[in-house]
Design an enzyme around this catalytic site. Structure first.
Site, PDB file in Angstrom:
ATOM      1  N   HIS A  94       0.822  -1.218   0.000  1.00  0.00           N
ATOM      2  CA  HIS A  94       0.000   0.000   0.000  1.00  0.00           C
ATOM      3  C   HIS A  94       0.852   1.262   0.000  1.00  0.00           C
ATOM      4  O   HIS A  94       0.384   2.321  -0.386  1.00  0.00           O
ATOM      5  CB  HIS A  94      -1.028  -0.019   1.149  1.00  0.00           C
ATOM      6  CG  HIS A  94      -0.516   0.404   2.483  1.00  0.00           C
ATOM      7  ND1 HIS A  94      -0.237  -0.475   3.502  1.00  0.00           N
ATOM      8  CD2 HIS A  94      -0.234   1.631   2.977  1.00  0.00           C
ATOM      9  CE1 HIS A  94       0.189   0.196   4.561  1.00  0.00           C
ATOM     10  NE2 HIS A  94       0.204   1.473   4.269  1.00  0.00           N
ATOM     11  N   ASP A 147      -0.139  -7.546   1.715  1.00  0.00           N
ATOM     12  CA  ASP A 147       0.351  -6.153   1.649  1.00  0.00           C
ATOM     13  C   ASP A 147       1.888  -6.130   1.685  1.00  0.00           C
ATOM     14  O   ASP A 147       2.485  -5.790   2.703  1.00  0.00           O
ATOM     15  CB  ASP A 147      -0.255  -5.367   2.825  1.00  0.00           C
ATOM     16  CG  ASP A 147      -0.023  -3.863   2.707  1.00  0.00           C
ATOM     17  OD1 ASP A 147       0.432  -3.417   1.644  1.00  0.00           O
ATOM     18  OD2 ASP A 147      -0.308  -3.160   3.698  1.00  0.00           O
ATOM     19  N   SER A 244       4.168   2.406   8.191  1.00  0.00           N
ATOM     20  CA  SER A 244       3.769   1.361   7.253  1.00  0.00           C
ATOM     21  C   SER A 244       4.957   0.859   6.439  1.00  0.00           C
ATOM     22  O   SER A 244       5.812   1.638   6.019  1.00  0.00           O
ATOM     23  CB  SER A 244       2.705   1.892   6.297  1.00  0.00           C
ATOM     24  OG  SER A 244       1.457   1.866   6.928  1.00  0.00           O
ATOM     25  N   GLY A 245       4.984  -0.437   6.229  1.00  0.00           N
ATOM     26  CA  GLY A 245       6.061  -1.040   5.459  1.00  0.00           C
ATOM     27  C   GLY A 245       7.281  -1.382   6.287  1.00  0.00           C
ATOM     28  O   GLY A 245       8.149  -2.123   5.847  1.00  0.00           O
TER      29      GLY A 245
HETATM   30  C1  4AZ Z   1      -1.377   3.712   8.881  1.00  0.00           C
HETATM   31  O1  4AZ Z   1      -2.332   4.434   8.697  1.00  0.00           O
HETATM   32  C2  4AZ Z   1      -1.392   2.820  10.056  1.00  0.00           C
HETATM   33  N1  4AZ Z   1      -1.734   0.986  14.621  1.00  0.00           N
HETATM   34  C3  4AZ Z   1      -0.366   1.933  10.256  1.00  0.00           C
HETATM   35  C4  4AZ Z   1      -0.392   1.124  11.361  1.00  0.00           C
HETATM   36  C5  4AZ Z   1      -1.432   1.200  12.238  1.00  0.00           C
HETATM   37  C6  4AZ Z   1      -2.450   2.092  12.052  1.00  0.00           C
HETATM   38  C7  4AZ Z   1      -2.426   2.918  10.947  1.00  0.00           C
HETATM   39  C8  4AZ Z   1      -1.426   0.302  13.442  1.00  0.00           C
HETATM   40  O2  4AZ Z   1      -0.420   3.708   8.110  1.00  0.00           O
END
Ligand code: 4AZ
Length: 284
Positions: A94, A147, A244-245
């Site tokens: 993503h 993902d 993320s990632g």
């Molecule tokens: C995000 O929006 C996201 N708490 C990544 C991880 C988590 C929540 C949101 C986990 O990238």
């Protein structure tokens, strides 16, 4: 209202610029980046309840950067990644899709991996250009199944940056195992993106706990075959936007990639991670 997929409540609300129309298929088809044109958007960032760590002590953690798209204040950091071979970095699929990159996501001309840099405002470590990206064919943006994306670097990183991924059945995946999640993301859940790398200690949770937190419903839910969840039963320690990632590491091995969750660090809303053993192709 609590919806199971933070992409709908946290990642996507972050910026309208992320709600975009560029089909992911276009990105997949473009097996070779460059991606993207310039368009401002907030960074996808955090670790909540963590503490500062040094990149030198966790050299496999990297930042994905595009200054064109995310600005230079934090070196263009917008996601995390993990070095799994000298020229291969895995991240969340993503992170390379429209929900993070915004419109025209297939043409990011300045995508880089920053390795060995603790503090994004410093010039330490290296910035390596990206020559290609592979999105897992299992990736489903509607459910976040699979993902995972793999990025190819223009030049190799030293072997010391590489972390081994745990295979299916590795004890590192067992519920109760201590794990750490790393990133430069939001440290509060309200958009305070870190300048320096942080890590939070969490535990791998039982699939039944994850499924209770995120029951299957239209558009999402916990899928144990391709996801795992981890957190602090009392809340407070978690990944967040911008992480993320990035890696979830247990017993010295990579087990997960930060993928989604409901909010950050809330009790009974653990972070959900890509189950690397199920989605990453076998390394040679
Ligand atoms: C995000 O929006 C996201 N708490 C990544 C991880 C988590 C929540 C949101 C986990 O990238």
């Amino acid at each position: 209202m609590r919806r199971p997929i933070s992409r709908t409540i946290s990642r996507r609300k972050r910026t309208a610029a992320r709600r975009c129309t560029a089909p992911l298929a276009a990105l997949v088809a473009a097996a070779t980046l460059p991606l993207g044109t310039a368009a401002p958007a907030a960074a996808d960032s955090v670790v909540v309840g963590g503490q500062p760590v040094q990149a030198a002590d966790s050299p496999w953690v990297v930042a994905l950067s595009s200054r064109d798209r995310f600005g230079g204040t934090r070196a263009g950091q917008f996601c995390g990644g993990v070095v799994v071979a000298p020229t291969k970095v895995v991240t969340a699929a993503h992170c390379l899709g429209p929900s993070v990159l915004g419109t025209d996501s297939k043409e990011l001309t300045d995508l880089k991996v920053i390795a060995g840099r603790t503090e994004l405002r410093d010039s330490g470590g290296v910035e390596v250009a990206v020559t290609g990206a592979w999105i897992s064919p299992e990736y489903d943006p509607a459910t976040q199944a699979g993902d995972l994306a793999m990025i190819t670097l223009e030049s190799p990183l030293p072997h010391g940056h590489v972390i081994q991924a745990a295979r299916a059945g590795d004890p590192a995946y067992r519920a109760g195992t201590r794990a750490a999640v790393y990133g430069w993301g939001d440290t509060t859940g309200s958009g305070s993106y870190a300048y320096a790398l942080r890590a939070a200690q969490v535990r791998v949770l039982d699939d039944a706990v994850c499924a209770r937190a995120y029951p299957a419903e239209s558009g999402g839910g916990y899928l144990p075959a391709v996801m795992l969840c981890a957190g602090d039963p009392a809340g407070g320690r978690d990944a967040c936007q911008g992480d993320s990632g990035g890696p979830l590491v247990a017993r010295g091995k990579l087990i997960g990639l930060v993928s989604w969750g409901s909010g950050c660090g809330e009790a009974d809303a653990p972070g959900v991670y890509t189950r690397v053993s199920a989605v990453l192709p076998e390394q040679p």
